[in-house]
Design a protein around this motif. Structure first.
Motif, PDB file in Angstrom:
ATOM      1  N   ALA A 110     -10.555 -16.258 -20.792  1.00  0.00           N
ATOM      2  CA  ALA A 110      -9.136 -16.127 -21.112  1.00  0.00           C
ATOM      3  C   ALA A 110      -8.420 -17.391 -20.943  1.00  0.00           C
ATOM      4  O   ALA A 110      -7.626 -17.776 -22.121  1.00  0.00           O
ATOM      5  N   GLY A 111      -8.846 -18.172 -19.943  1.00  0.00           N
ATOM      6  CA  GLY A 111      -7.851 -19.821 -19.741  1.00  0.00           C
ATOM      7  C   GLY A 111      -8.122 -20.330 -20.945  1.00  0.00           C
ATOM      8  O   GLY A 111      -7.482 -21.303 -21.371  1.00  0.00           O
ATOM      9  N   CYS A 112      -9.472 -20.485 -21.274  1.00  0.00           N
ATOM     10  CA  CYS A 112     -10.043 -21.498 -22.540  1.00  0.00           C
ATOM     11  C   CYS A 112      -9.372 -20.901 -23.653  1.00  0.00           C
ATOM     12  O   CYS A 112      -8.988 -21.590 -24.448  1.00  0.00           O
ATOM     13  N   CYS A 113      -9.328 -19.701 -23.856  1.00  0.00           N
ATOM     14  CA  CYS A 113      -8.412 -19.118 -25.240  1.00  0.00           C
ATOM     15  C   CYS A 113      -6.733 -19.791 -25.133  1.00  0.00           C
ATOM     16  O   CYS A 113      -6.331 -20.074 -26.149  1.00  0.00           O
ATOM     17  N   THR A 114      -6.372 -19.454 -23.938  1.00  0.00           N
ATOM     18  CA  THR A 114      -4.770 -19.900 -23.941  1.00  0.00           C
ATOM     19  C   THR A 114      -4.798 -21.218 -23.929  1.00  0.00           C
ATOM     20  O   THR A 114      -3.602 -21.775 -24.509  1.00  0.00           O
ATOM     21  N   HIS A 115      -5.709 -22.231 -23.796  1.00  0.00           N
ATOM     22  CA  HIS A 115      -5.586 -23.579 -24.069  1.00  0.00           C
ATOM     23  C   HIS A 115      -6.220 -24.068 -25.426  1.00  0.00           C
ATOM     24  O   HIS A 115      -6.063 -25.177 -25.409  1.00  0.00           O
ATOM     25  N   GLY A 116      -6.772 -23.016 -26.238  1.00  0.00           N
ATOM     26  CA  GLY A 116      -7.243 -23.573 -27.304  1.00  0.00           C
ATOM     27  C   GLY A 116      -8.445 -24.085 -27.502  1.00  0.00           C
ATOM     28  O   GLY A 116      -8.725 -24.512 -28.528  1.00  0.00           O
ATOM     29  N   LEU A 117      -9.208 -23.769 -26.559  1.00  0.00           N
ATOM     30  CA  LEU A 117     -10.448 -24.524 -26.462  1.00  0.00           C
ATOM     31  C   LEU A 117     -11.548 -23.603 -27.137  1.00  0.00           C
ATOM     32  O   LEU A 117     -12.589 -24.060 -27.540  1.00  0.00           O
ATOM     33  N   ILE A 118     -11.292 -22.150 -27.087  1.00  0.00           N
ATOM     34  CA  ILE A 118     -12.204 -21.372 -27.921  1.00  0.00           C
ATOM     35  C   ILE A 118     -11.492 -20.296 -28.747  1.00  0.00           C
ATOM     36  O   ILE A 118     -10.238 -20.105 -28.252  1.00  0.00           O
ATOM     37  N   CYS A 119     -12.037 -19.807 -29.816  1.00  0.00           N
ATOM     38  CA  CYS A 119     -11.249 -18.728 -30.761  1.00  0.00           C
ATOM     39  C   CYS A 119     -11.373 -17.507 -30.051  1.00  0.00           C
ATOM     40  O   CYS A 119     -12.299 -17.357 -29.398  1.00  0.00           O
TER      41      CYS A 119
END
Length: 204
Positions: A110-119
């Motif tokens: 969820a954190g990675c999605c929020t920061h645009g690191l994964i789709c």
């Protein structure tokens, strides 16, 4: 383990924090002993792992749940007890975590999605991969390797992203519980139930 909360109550504890516990080879903390503590006016807090589970199950009787993991179980947006389970090392190594619990997988993705690191598509595949793995086999390497929908070139990058942006939600909730314990005097647990001393409790 089972009996620890009861012992703490009988030794005069006025506030108890339950975070984690073993369950596979020893009996975990029993709901009955939590109710016993609450009936004696003890403030009982739970968070992070076993504590979050017990708090979600006993909050109607006055147990105080702390943190995101408790909130998810209490609202039934998370229902699988195994989501907090992990494999850890021995006492000599400080019980170091060897695998990744599902609650931390979800928080990290969820954190990675929020920061645009994964789709969103990658997030969905990674979550499905993680959930399909037994908790004793769920490492980031295994999660990514088990994700056949992701190309090998991107897989290595995803592994780096997940490891470098790891969110330890269990630890964050445990720290919040410890902070709450510092202000435990502000809590007055309700005792609107009658503690039933069943035969198993009397023989315990």
């Amino acid at each position: 383990m089972q009996g620890d909360v009861r012992l703490a109550v009988e030794q005069g504890a006025r506030a108890i924090g339950l975070i984690d516990g073993a369950f596979e080879y020893v009996a975990p903390v029993w709901h009955k002993e939590i109710l016993y503590g609450l009936s004696k006016g003890v403030a009982v807090f739970g968070a992070a792992s076993m504590g979050a589970l017990r708090a979600a199950e006993c909050h109607a009787f006055g147990m105080i749940g702390i943190g995101e993991i408790f909130a998810a179980y209490a609202s039934e947006t998370r229902v699988d007890d195994a989501d907090v389970a992990l494999l850890h090392g021995p006492e000599e190594l400080g019980y170091i975590a060897i695998t990744v619990p599902m609650v931390n997988v979800d928080a990290t993705i969820a954190g990675c999605c929020t920061h645009g690191l994964i789709c969103d598509r990658e997030a969905r595949h990674l979550e499905e991969s993680a959930r399909s793995l037994f908790f004793k086999a769920r490492s980031w390497n295994a999660v990514v390797a088990n994700c056949s929908e992701i190309a090998s070139g991107r897989a290595n990058e995803l592994l780096r992203i997940l490891c470098h942006n790891y969110v330890d939600q269990k630890r964050a909730d445990a720290v919040a519980l410890i902070d709450a314990l510092r202000h435990a005097d502000a809590y007055s647990p309700p005792t609107h139930f009658e503690f039933n001393r069943t035969s198993l409790w009397r023989d315990d």
